[in-house]
Scaffold this motif. Sequence first.
Motif, mmCIF file in Angstrom:
data_model
loop_
_atom_site.group_PDB
_atom_site.id
_atom_site.type_symbol
_atom_site.label_atom_id
_atom_site.label_comp_id
_atom_site.label_asym_id
_atom_site.label_seq_id
_atom_site.Cartn_x
_atom_site.Cartn_y
_atom_site.Cartn_z
ATOM 1 N N PRO A 158 33.933 9.642 33.179
ATOM 2 C CA PRO A 158 33.736 8.739 31.952
ATOM 3 C C PRO A 158 33.703 7.602 32.325
ATOM 4 O O PRO A 158 34.407 6.787 32.597
ATOM 5 C CB PRO A 158 34.114 9.926 31.050
ATOM 6 N N PHE A 159 32.354 7.113 32.349
ATOM 7 C CA PHE A 159 32.371 5.627 32.196
ATOM 8 C C PHE A 159 31.958 5.069 33.594
ATOM 9 O O PHE A 159 31.745 4.378 33.329
ATOM 10 C CB PHE A 159 33.207 4.729 30.451
ATOM 11 N N VAL A 160 33.340 5.290 34.498
ATOM 12 C CA VAL A 160 33.616 4.222 35.436
ATOM 13 C C VAL A 160 33.347 5.592 36.825
ATOM 14 O O VAL A 160 33.214 4.952 37.830
ATOM 15 C CB VAL A 160 34.798 3.940 36.043
ATOM 16 N N GLY A 161 32.560 6.717 36.720
ATOM 17 C CA GLY A 161 32.418 7.647 37.704
ATOM 18 C C GLY A 161 30.947 6.733 38.584
ATOM 19 O O GLY A 161 30.448 6.747 37.941
ATOM 20 N N LEU A 162 31.073 6.956 39.457
ATOM 21 C CA LEU A 162 30.295 6.403 40.708
ATOM 22 C C LEU A 162 30.546 7.542 41.766
ATOM 23 O O LEU A 162 31.267 7.618 42.836
ATOM 24 C CB LEU A 162 30.834 5.801 41.610
ATOM 25 N N GLY A 163 28.756 8.043 42.518
ATOM 26 C CA GLY A 163 28.895 8.883 43.492
ATOM 27 C C GLY A 163 27.510 9.148 43.886
ATOM 28 O O GLY A 163 26.825 8.494 43.568
ATOM 29 N N ARG A 164 27.769 9.365 45.470
ATOM 30 C CA ARG A 164 26.502 9.221 46.282
ATOM 31 C C ARG A 164 26.102 9.885 47.260
ATOM 32 O O ARG A 164 27.555 10.530 47.829
ATOM 33 C CB ARG A 164 25.987 7.746 46.889
ATOM 34 N N GLY A 165 25.042 10.294 47.532
ATOM 35 C CA GLY A 165 24.973 11.442 48.292
ATOM 36 C C GLY A 165 23.657 12.051 49.216
ATOM 37 O O GLY A 165 22.434 11.574 48.191
ATOM 38 N N ARG A 166 23.021 11.935 50.266
ATOM 39 C CA ARG A 166 21.760 12.429 51.152
ATOM 40 C C ARG A 166 21.073 13.556 49.786
ATOM 41 O O ARG A 166 21.766 14.534 49.646
ATOM 42 C CB ARG A 166 21.805 12.887 52.439
ATOM 43 N N ALA A 167 20.132 13.447 49.187
ATOM 44 C CA ALA A 167 19.205 14.624 48.751
ATOM 45 C C ALA A 167 17.841 14.822 48.179
ATOM 46 O O ALA A 167 17.214 13.197 47.708
ATOM 47 C CB ALA A 167 20.380 15.014 47.600
#
Length: 137
Positions: free
Chosen positions: A104-113
């Motif tokens: 919550p609030f601070v999560g960060l994610g990335r990926g190719r999609a």
Amino acid sequence: MPSVRLVHRSGASEGGSGADGDTETTDGTDRDPTVLASDVDVARSTLQQARGLMFRRSVPDGYALVFPFEEVDTRWLHMLFVPFAIDALWLVDGEVTERTRLAPFVGLGRGRADTVVELPAGAADGVAVGDEVRVVD
């Protein structure tokens, strides 16, 4: 409005797809899809995609927010103004390329999609990279 579901088949790369859309395992048996969500919203507009799950207090079990894109690219997710954890899936042609639990609030994610899926935390526990996830009517 037609009912839309998000379904999952494990090990999509293990077998082939039959003409009826069922997937066979290497031992010749069919795998039935698991329903990840039966309450699915699709964020098609730029505004819907920018807002995502921000400012919601929670999402119910069985819910998914799907972000379809025109092409495969690096897609970022942030949890700014989202007060609950989520599971995020990044898909290319229905195959999971990344799976992450975002805080919550601070999560960060990335990926190719070409598609990103947001689910309540724990909803994607049985999903692995390489699995198949599809939105179906």
